[in-house]
Design a protein around this motif. Structure first.
Motif, short mmCIF file in Angstrom:
data_model
loop_
_atom_site.label_atom_id
_atom_site.label_comp_id
_atom_site.label_asym_id
_atom_site.label_seq_id
_atom_site.Cartn_x
_atom_site.Cartn_y
_atom_site.Cartn_z
N SER A 239 0.83 -1.20 0.00
CA SER A 239 0.00 0.00 0.00
C SER A 239 0.87 1.26 0.00
O SER A 239 0.61 2.20 -0.74
CB SER A 239 -0.92 0.01 1.21
N ARG A 240 1.90 1.25 0.81
CA ARG A 240 2.81 2.42 0.86
C ARG A 240 3.53 2.59 -0.47
O ARG A 240 3.79 3.72 -0.89
CB ARG A 240 3.80 2.27 2.01
N VAL B 249 -4.51 7.67 -3.83
CA VAL B 249 -3.83 7.77 -2.54
C VAL B 249 -4.82 7.46 -1.41
O VAL B 249 -4.52 6.69 -0.49
CB VAL B 249 -3.19 9.16 -2.34
N ALA C 245 -4.50 4.34 1.17
CA ALA C 245 -4.16 4.71 2.54
C ALA C 245 -5.26 4.40 3.56
O ALA C 245 -4.96 4.10 4.71
CB ALA C 245 -3.80 6.19 2.62
N ILE D 251 1.04 4.23 -2.76
CA ILE D 251 0.91 5.65 -2.40
C ILE D 251 2.09 6.44 -2.95
O ILE D 251 1.92 7.51 -3.55
CB ILE D 251 0.78 5.81 -0.88
#
Length: 161
Positions: free
Chosen positions: A43-44, A78, A82, A47
């Motif tokens: 996920s990061r 994003v 997030a 992003i």
């Protein structure tokens, strides 16, 4: 008078629901958290990719709806990446950009510096350690100030509960 009755058959699902078994809510939540924890690193990455793509968007020469749509799509991505991990500051910063794009007047060119500032703020929020709550709050407050300056009436809507 004739009364017709039907023998109602129980569905397989209704019999399964009525039977004891399965997992408790606590166990299910623990398993869900464990499954999500394995996805947080990806996920990061997503992003970071979306923020880099947002920063790489060239400023349009004139009022370009397509460029705004691309910026909006990156900010939305994003939020999507997030939110499952409670990265609320990243979500708030991206939502702030979406709000600015939504409120952009169609008869005037969009101030592209807003997109650049939000991309830089998102990068900063990604690099700040979790314990830097004051710095995160300051970044978000500054982005809210941009919203208030660019969108008439944003100050009043922010004050309402």
């Amino acid at each position: 008078m004739t009364v017709i009755t039907h023998n109602r058959r129980r569905s397989r699902l209704s019999t399964l629901v009525d039977q004891p078994g399965g997992v408790s809510v606590g166990v299910a939540l623990t398993q869900a958290r464990a499954n999500l924890a394995g996805l947080e690193a990806r996920s990061r990455e997503i992003i970071a990719e979306q923020v880099a793509a947002l920063a790489a968007l060239p400023a349009p020469a004139a009022a370009d709806e397509r460029a705004l749509d691309q910026a909006y799509a990156h900010a939305s991505a994003v939020i999507d990446a997030a939110s499952p991990f409670a990265l609320d500051d990243l979500c708030a910063a991206a939502a702030n950009l979406c709000d600015l794009i939504d409120a952009a007047p169609e008869d005037r060119p969009f101030d592209w510096r807003v997109v650049t500032v939000h991309a830089q703020a998102l990068r900063l929020l990604l690099t700040l350690p979790p314990e830097a709550a004051d710095a995160r709050a300051q970044v978000l407050d500054s982005l809210k100030d941009v919203l208030k300056a660019k969108v008439p009436g944003a100050a009043e809507s922010d004050a309402q509960p």
